[in-house]
Design an enzyme around this catalytic site. Structure first.
Site, short mmCIF file in Angstrom:
data_model
loop_
_atom_site.label_atom_id
_atom_site.label_comp_id
_atom_site.label_asym_id
_atom_site.label_seq_id
_atom_site.Cartn_x
_atom_site.Cartn_y
_atom_site.Cartn_z
N ASN A 62 0.86 -1.23 -0.04
CA ASN A 62 0.08 -0.04 0.13
C ASN A 62 1.03 1.20 -0.07
OD1 ASN A 62 0.62 -0.89 2.34
ND2 ASN A 62 -1.16 0.39 3.50
N GLU A 64 0.41 5.25 0.50
CA GLU A 64 -0.62 5.95 1.17
C GLU A 64 -0.16 7.49 0.97
OE1 GLU A 64 -2.49 3.47 4.74
OE2 GLU A 64 -1.09 5.36 5.27
N CYS A 73 -4.25 0.60 -2.75
CA CYS A 73 -3.93 -0.42 -2.22
C CYS A 73 -2.75 -1.38 -2.52
CB CYS A 73 -5.06 -1.52 -2.07
SG CYS A 73 -6.60 -0.80 -1.40
N GLU A 75 -2.72 -4.52 -3.38
CA GLU A 75 -3.08 -5.20 -4.42
C GLU A 75 -3.41 -4.77 -5.78
OE1 GLU A 75 -4.45 -4.71 -1.57
OE2 GLU A 75 -5.97 -6.31 -0.99
N CYS A 115 -10.44 -3.39 -5.04
CA CYS A 115 -9.50 -4.45 -5.49
C CYS A 115 -9.68 -5.60 -6.03
CB CYS A 115 -8.51 -4.86 -4.20
SG CYS A 115 -7.46 -3.44 -3.78
#
Ligand SMILES: [Zn+2]
Length: 161
Positions: A62, A64, A73, A75, A115
């Site tokens: 991830n 941010e 994210c 994924e 996701c």
């Protein structure tokens, strides 16, 4: 009125040693990726690892941002990178892990709804199921494809109806 049931099959394991060598490798790669995540706000470090049809393993974590929606994210970082680098190679499996307060989550970590939608598109794009390995220290869950995680899903076929 008619009532129907949608059944999801989940395989549960008590420890990583019960997984195949290939799956163990993918989980360990996802755990490694979690250590490199950029999550100064949530302090929830997620790692994902994809196994591609050509044997490559792609890691994501991830990322941010102080403007929260600008982050992404683990994924999707991994999937979009894989699709950008290897647009002709299918994704065969994804492992997802997360750590906070210095240790990995005890419960299996599932992907968020967005996701799942992106994973579904990738599964459809290559016409191959993506195995999902949700890692937790005390339990690991595996489903055989994304549709198992996404009943009543929306996909491209609905754009033509
Ligand atoms: Zn997500």
């Amino acid at each position: 009125m008619k009532q129907t049931q949608i059944i999801t099959t989940v395989y549960e394991y008590d420890s990583i040693e019960e997984l195949s060598q290939e799956d163990q490798l993918l989980v360990n790669s996802a755990k490694e990726a979690a250590h490199r995540s950029y999550a100064p706000y949530s302090k929830f470090n997620v790692g994902a690892a994809l196994q591609l049809g050509n044997g490559e393993i792609i890691q994501g974590n991830n990322q941010e941002n102080s403007a929260y929606p600008s982050g992404l994210c683990a994924e999707r970082v991994a999937i979009f990178y894989a699709n950008a680098q290897y647009p002709d190679i299918p994704v065969k499996a994804i492992a997802i892990t997360a750590r906070s307060n210095g240790s990995f989550s005890e419960s299996p970590i599932p992907p968020c709804g967005s996701c799942r939608q992106v994973l579904l598109e990738t599964e459809d794009r290559y016409k191959q199921p993506i195995k999902v390995i949700l890692y937790g220290e005390n339990r690991i869950r595996i489903v055989e494809n994304i549709k198992q995680l996404m009943p009543l899903y929306f996909d491209k076929d609905m754009l033509d109806e």
